[in-house]
Scaffold this active site. Structure first.
Site, PDB file in Angstrom:
ATOM      1  N   GLU A 169       5.561  -3.278   1.073  1.00 33.63           N
ATOM      2  CA  GLU A 169       5.653  -3.021  -0.370  1.00 33.63           C
ATOM      3  C   GLU A 169       4.903  -1.718  -0.628  1.00 33.63           C
ATOM      4  O   GLU A 169       3.674  -1.697  -0.692  1.00 33.63           O
ATOM      5  CB  GLU A 169       5.047  -4.188  -1.160  1.00 33.63           C
ATOM      6  CG  GLU A 169       5.846  -5.476  -1.068  1.00 33.63           C
ATOM      7  CD  GLU A 169       7.216  -5.377  -1.708  1.00 33.63           C
ATOM      8  OE1 GLU A 169       7.399  -4.509  -2.584  1.00 33.63           O
ATOM      9  OE2 GLU A 169       8.114  -6.150  -1.333  1.00 33.63           O
ATOM     10  N   VAL A 199       0.252   4.644   5.088  1.00 32.36           N
ATOM     11  CA  VAL A 199      -0.359   3.518   5.807  1.00 32.36           C
ATOM     12  C   VAL A 199       0.714   2.530   6.252  1.00 32.36           C
ATOM     13  O   VAL A 199       0.591   1.892   7.303  1.00 32.36           O
ATOM     14  CB  VAL A 199      -1.444   2.835   4.944  1.00 32.36           C
ATOM     15  CG1 VAL A 199      -2.098   1.682   5.710  1.00 32.36           C
ATOM     16  CG2 VAL A 199      -2.502   3.840   4.510  1.00 32.36           C
ATOM     17  N   GLY A 200       1.788   2.424   5.463  1.00 33.57           N
ATOM     18  CA  GLY A 200       2.906   1.557   5.842  1.00 33.57           C
ATOM     19  C   GLY A 200       3.484   1.938   7.196  1.00 33.57           C
ATOM     20  O   GLY A 200       3.850   1.076   8.006  1.00 33.57           O
ATOM     21  N   CYS A 207       1.902   0.414  -9.029  1.00 32.90           N
ATOM     22  CA  CYS A 207       2.911   0.985  -8.114  1.00 32.90           C
ATOM     23  C   CYS A 207       4.274   1.163  -8.778  1.00 32.90           C
ATOM     24  O   CYS A 207       5.081   1.969  -8.317  1.00 32.90           O
ATOM     25  CB  CYS A 207       3.044   0.131  -6.865  1.00 32.90           C
ATOM     26  SG  CYS A 207       3.531  -1.575  -7.191  1.00 32.90           S
ATOM     27  N   GLY A 240       0.824  -1.200   0.000  1.00 29.02           N
ATOM     28  CA  GLY A 240       0.000   0.000   0.000  1.00 29.02           C
ATOM     29  C   GLY A 240       0.857   1.247   0.000  1.00 29.02           C
ATOM     30  O   GLY A 240       1.981   1.238  -0.490  1.00 29.02           O
ATOM     31  N   SER A 241       0.338   2.317   0.565  1.00 36.78           N
ATOM     32  CA  SER A 241       1.023   3.609   0.522  1.00 36.78           C
ATOM     33  C   SER A 241       2.025   3.739   1.669  1.00 36.78           C
ATOM     34  O   SER A 241       1.885   3.085   2.706  1.00 36.78           O
ATOM     35  CB  SER A 241       0.000   4.737   0.631  1.00 36.78           C
ATOM     36  OG  SER A 241      -0.564   4.756   1.934  1.00 36.78           O
ATOM     37  N   PRO A 242       3.047   4.600   1.498  1.00 34.24           N
ATOM     38  CA  PRO A 242       3.989   4.844   2.602  1.00 34.24           C
ATOM     39  C   PRO A 242       3.301   5.329   3.879  1.00 34.24           C
ATOM     40  O   PRO A 242       3.695   4.949   4.983  1.00 34.24           O
ATOM     41  CB  PRO A 242       4.924   5.916   2.027  1.00 34.24           C
ATOM     42  CG  PRO A 242       4.887   5.702   0.543  1.00 34.24           C
ATOM     43  CD  PRO A 242       3.472   5.281   0.258  1.00 34.24           C
TER      44      PRO A 242
END
Length: 468
Positions: free
Chosen positions: A209, A191-192, A243, A187-189
């Site tokens: 990822e 949310v990461g 991505c 997902g996105s940085p």
């Protein structure tokens, strides 16, 4: 916690040793193959409903590439599972030193919406192959695919060891409160960071990822037509919601002028004079994403495309020229069918531009001169690299796939997925006898014992030869 019972049930199954035998792992992997075969048409229909994904693109990315991962794993699992024997010193020549590939336990796989089958299934293949139990959390944004996974996957996999959890942010937040042995998130940085923070409370290892703004440098020495076709395909595949899509081009003003007609020709060749009518061009996944992307069209000037239709969540394949680094399109990952071009003076400036920003998930360089491609490779850092094409490095199961820095942590695909979900356990099994060999390490210590210890344990550097 609403998921505590489920996690406990899976943990009990894992502790029973049920998932460890190779026969069990193979059976579950083969069941995933049947899922892909039986539900092929439903997968194509669900992804079409969710984001207008053309069946060609859906079959290639969601089914064919997953089957490749599955077959590579089935073909090699017996070899991957074997203990790996390692070098020994003089004292331990009669002993056994090896690496055992142990499963972590109960793992959590959180998948995104853009490739909703591929990005849960490929990690799951590795998790099963490594002997883990798993909870899968598909994205609620691709709701038709989420429903398909939730309703049908349990018919194929062992429900004592594998489960699907659905829902949005509140459900995922509660799920992350539980202790897992490994978390795999795509997902996105932003949310990461949330996932990593939750994992830190339990000291749970993670693979992240994430995404990023993937640069694409186009040198003045290239085949402009081929560059335009390969870039347009990579940018507009899945309506740009990929991505590793090239996020922006870096080239000289002269190359920008040459690329414009070539990109126009490629877009027309791929999608016809009106891409909105093309069966081969997808749609944006949600109204929120559509509005975000439409706001980026004010960057630079619209050189190609730019048309939008909110009712259909359609954004035409668009090229923005003369984009400034300060423009909105350069402040976030685009994740849509918009390609900005940033003008630079030369390769050195392009490399400086790339290195001044967070390290991307993918980096692309085009040139007929392999020295230029290698220069970009050697002087930059990114999760992956592809010279003279886009996206294609993802299709090789022999290459690790993953980010670095802001674009992620860890790697997978092929054997790398198996290794990601395996704890590499260092093991030494010594002979019960031959106690005389151990005497030099025991007190009382003497210089003679230290000399013997040094002789038997010391690793010496290999000799070098100097030519005079």
């Amino acid at each position: 916690n609403p998921y505590a019972g489920l996690v406990s049930h899976l943990r009990a199954s894992w502790l029973s040793g049920k998932t460890r035998p190779m026969k069990y792992r193979m059976a579950q992997l083969e069941a995933l193959g049947r899922f892909l075969d039986d539900k092929k048409q439903e997968i194509l229909e669900a992804t079409e409903l969710d984001m207008g994904k053309p069946s060609f693109e859906a079959f290639f990315s969601e089914i064919l590439l997953c089957k490749n991962e599955l077959n590579v794993t089935l073909n090699n699992l017996s070899q991957w599972m074997k203990d790996e024997y390692v070098d020994k010193n003089l004292v331990m020549q009669l002993d056994s030193a090896f690496i055992r590939k142990d499963p972590y336990g109960v793992v959590l796989i959180i998948a995104p919406w853009n490739y909703p089958i591929h990005l849960f299934l490929v990690p799951l293949i590795g998790a099963i192959a490594a002997g883990n139990c798993a909870i899968i959390k598909p994205s609620e944004i691709s709701k038709n695919t989420e429903r398909l996974i939730a309703e049908t996957l349990s018919c194929y996999l062992d429900n004592d060891c594998f489960a699907v959890v659905t829902g949005g942010v509140p459900e995922t937040t509660r799920l992350l409160e539980n202790k897992f042995d490994y978390i795999f998130f795509t997902g996105s940085p932003a949310v990461g960071r949330i996932v990593m923070t939750a994992a830190a409370k339990h000291l749970t290892p993670v693979t992240l990822e994430l995404g990023g703004k993937n640069p694409c440098y186009v040198s003045d020495t290239c085949d402009v037509t081929n560059v335009a076709r390969r870039v347009a395909w990579g940018r507009f595949f899945n309506a740009g919601q990929t991505c590793i899509a090239p996020d922006y081009l870096l080239c000289t003003i002269e190359m920008q002028e040459k690329l414009m007609p070539a990109l126009r020709e490629a877009i027309t060749e791929f999608f016809g004079p009106n891409p909105q009518e093309s069966p081969d061009f997808g749609r944006i996944v949600s109204d929120k994403q559509f509005r975000r992307l439409r706001a980026l069209l004010g960057s630079g000037r619209v050189a190609l495309g730019g048309q939008t239709d909110e009712a259909e969540r359609y954004i035409a394949p668009t090229v923005l020229a003369d984009v400034l680094p300060s423009d909105p399109a350069m402040q976030e990952e685009i994740f849509g069918p918009i390609l900005p071009i940033v003008v630079i003076a030369n390769m050195d400036e392009a490399i400086d531009f790339i290195n001044a920003r967070p390290r991307p998930l993918a980096l692309y360089a085009f040139s007929c001169d392999s020295k230029i491609v290698n220069q970009v490779l050697e002087r930059t850092s990114s999760g992956g690299f592809c010279g003279n094409d886009t996206l294609m490095h993802l299709t090789l199961t022999s290459l690790p796939f993953g980010g670095i820095g802001n674009s992620g942590l860890g790697k997978y695909h092929g054997k790398f997925t198996f290794d990601t979900f395996s704890h590499h356990r260092g093991c030494l099994h010594r002979n019960m006898g031959l106690e005389t060999l151990n005497t030099p390490r025991y007190p009382p210590y003497t210089q003679q014992k230290l000399g013997l210890l040094t002789t038997t344990f010391e690793v010496k550097r290999r000799g070098t030869c100097t030519l005079l």
